[in-house]
Design an enzyme around this catalytic site. Sequence first.
Site, short mmCIF file in Angstrom:
data_model
loop_
_atom_site.label_atom_id
_atom_site.label_comp_id
_atom_site.label_asym_id
_atom_site.label_seq_id
_atom_site.Cartn_x
_atom_site.Cartn_y
_atom_site.Cartn_z
N SER A 30 0.84 -1.19 0.00
CA SER A 30 0.00 0.00 0.00
C SER A 30 0.87 1.24 0.00
O SER A 30 1.72 1.41 0.88
CB SER A 30 -0.90 0.00 1.24
N LYS A 50 -5.08 -21.30 5.56
CA LYS A 50 -6.16 -22.19 6.01
C LYS A 50 -6.30 -22.10 7.53
O LYS A 50 -5.30 -22.09 8.24
CB LYS A 50 -5.86 -23.63 5.59
N LYS A 55 -0.53 -20.71 11.83
CA LYS A 55 -0.34 -21.90 12.65
C LYS A 55 -0.60 -23.20 11.87
O LYS A 55 -0.12 -24.26 12.27
CB LYS A 55 -1.27 -21.84 13.86
N THR A 77 -3.41 -31.39 21.90
CA THR A 77 -2.70 -30.16 22.26
C THR A 77 -3.50 -29.36 23.27
O THR A 77 -4.70 -29.59 23.46
CB THR A 77 -2.37 -29.28 21.03
N SER A 80 -5.51 -22.23 23.41
CA SER A 80 -6.78 -21.51 23.35
C SER A 80 -6.86 -20.72 22.06
O SER A 80 -7.72 -19.88 21.89
CB SER A 80 -6.88 -20.55 24.53
N ASN A 82 -4.97 -20.16 17.84
CA ASN A 82 -4.94 -20.56 16.44
C ASN A 82 -4.34 -21.95 16.23
O ASN A 82 -4.71 -22.63 15.28
CB ASN A 82 -4.16 -19.52 15.64
N ASP A 174 14.87 -6.73 3.04
CA ASP A 174 16.10 -6.70 3.83
C ASP A 174 15.84 -6.83 5.33
O ASP A 174 16.77 -6.99 6.12
CB ASP A 174 16.91 -5.42 3.53
N GLY A 183 10.02 -12.01 25.06
CA GLY A 183 11.34 -12.09 24.45
C GLY A 183 12.22 -10.90 24.80
O GLY A 183 13.44 -11.03 24.86
N SER A 280 0.09 -12.37 10.99
CA SER A 280 0.12 -13.80 11.33
C SER A 280 -1.25 -14.45 11.41
O SER A 280 -1.36 -15.66 11.23
CB SER A 280 0.85 -13.97 12.65
#
Lengths: 295, 295
Positions: A30, A50, A55, A77, A80, A82, A174, A183, A280
């Site tokens: 955009s 999908k 995930k 698994t 809660s 995806n 890049d 993290g 994501s």
Amino acid sequence: MEKYAADIFSIREAQARIKSLAHTTPVLTSESLNDLSGRQLYFKCECFQKGGSFKFRGACNAVFSLDDKDAAKGVVTHSSGNHAGALSFAAKLRGIPAYIVISKNAPKCKVENVMRYGGQIIWAEASVQSREEVANKVLQETGGILIHPYNDGHVMSGQGTISLELLEQVPQIDTMIVPISGGAQSKAAGRIIMLRETNTIADGLRGFLGDKTWPVVRDLVDDVIIVEDNEIIEAMKLAFDILKVAVEPSGAIGLAAVLSDTFKKNPAWKDCRNIGIIFSGGNVDLGILWDSFKT
Amino acid sequence: MEKYAADIFSIREAQARIKSLAHTTPVLTSESLNDLSGRQLYFKCECFQKGGSFKFRGACNAVFSLDDKDAAKGVVTHSSGNHAGALSFAAKLRGIPAYIVISKNAPKCKVENVMRYGGQIIWAEASVQSREEVANKVLQETGGILIHPYNDGHVMSGQGTISLELLEQVPQIDTMIVPISGGAQSKAAGRIIMLRETNTIADGLRGFLGDKTWPVVRDLVDDVIIVEDNEIIEAMKLAFDILKVAVEPSGAIGLAAVLSDTFKKNPAWKDCRNIGIIFSGGNVDLGILWDSFKT
């Protein structure tokens, strides 16, 4: 060199394994958002994957890596989010059962995804402890195989195919900005930091680092940028208004990051010209999206 | 054979002219929606086109077909919708002024698009008569060229590039469903029928057929399927929930049509297997979308 749980070889293997099963997702651009950020942005739309999120790649790679004997008992698994829908869908494609332990506070649309794809839901309390206890019970009863939402080599390699695919589509990229659960503190401390509370609108990013994902983040991620809830909401709004894409809070943080002062004003990033941003996932309840815009 | 205002030759010309200016839009598919419709559906996402709708193709072809002398005075149109934003954007790319006559009841996001792309807004009352009067005044004052929203050969040829592009992307398509402003009564009567009122949630489909578009619809469109507002809303919801795409009411009617009993139960369409559906635009105010879902 340390051996990581996922590397370019395992990711190429995953790409070959899931090629005919997963969507090759489109990349949107955009000029309005380029102007706003001062960079060339390439949005990799895993919300169109999908099951509505990236995930599926990891779940699919894990499910189709199992031998027939292991697969027959089904997969289990605790998620809660995806991964729950993705694993259900991948199991359905392989024709095996999926047992999904879900906490009672999971977003409605993510629970609906599990039902849509035929996953068997087992409810747990909201705590991580409760989910793990219930999952262990299910594992014992069914003899199924645990597919962890992230701390698993096959899952990690499947997710890694996003970047490989994006670099094939837009070789001039890049810089890559991807959503990450925590993290920042862990990288500063040099070890995994667990938080007592993970309170964010980004429901897909309330997890922690695991012993398999941590070395990758520690060694190969240049920096972690923190964005606030209001920046995430603004990014979701831009995605909707300008790109016409439904992006869930966790999926919008790459756009939030590239528009943040933290990023814009950091001289270390001034030469980042062509930036790949991973949208994501798109599993957001419309009512919740709208409510968040009004506040 | 009658000569139409747009044909395969003028459409191929348009495709070459706008190739480097317009997006090649992606095609999305969904097994959930295939199951729901009983067909293979291919969604051509013109909501991701520049300016948020397919209208950029036609506006761009018209603007770049002008010779330099004509172009210099600018372009004029009367449109409350996507053509307004599209023409503004195309004019901006060519570096010429765009004068846009807009009625006071136009959707906010479509007015914002015109402003975003630097179009000069001249306000008119809501009636077609008022818009045309104001537009004539602007034409006289500026000496600009009128680019009609639809009854124009270059505009029609530009829009036609959608189908050409889609058939290149998915050659197995045997049926195409596209949004159309009216046409059902006109086809039955064998002449253009003008309605006193065009009251529909689909704000982009309140126009009429023109003398250039009518022969195409009369001779080359097999049938016109009518959908109700509640079916349009349901289709928008499915597009958001399952495909993660923001589609405006006018853009969602192809999905509404393929899911309607009128289509499903008509034996004439039972052999339509691979259906291309044009998501023509995504310019919808999120608040209005959400309000429509609640009713």
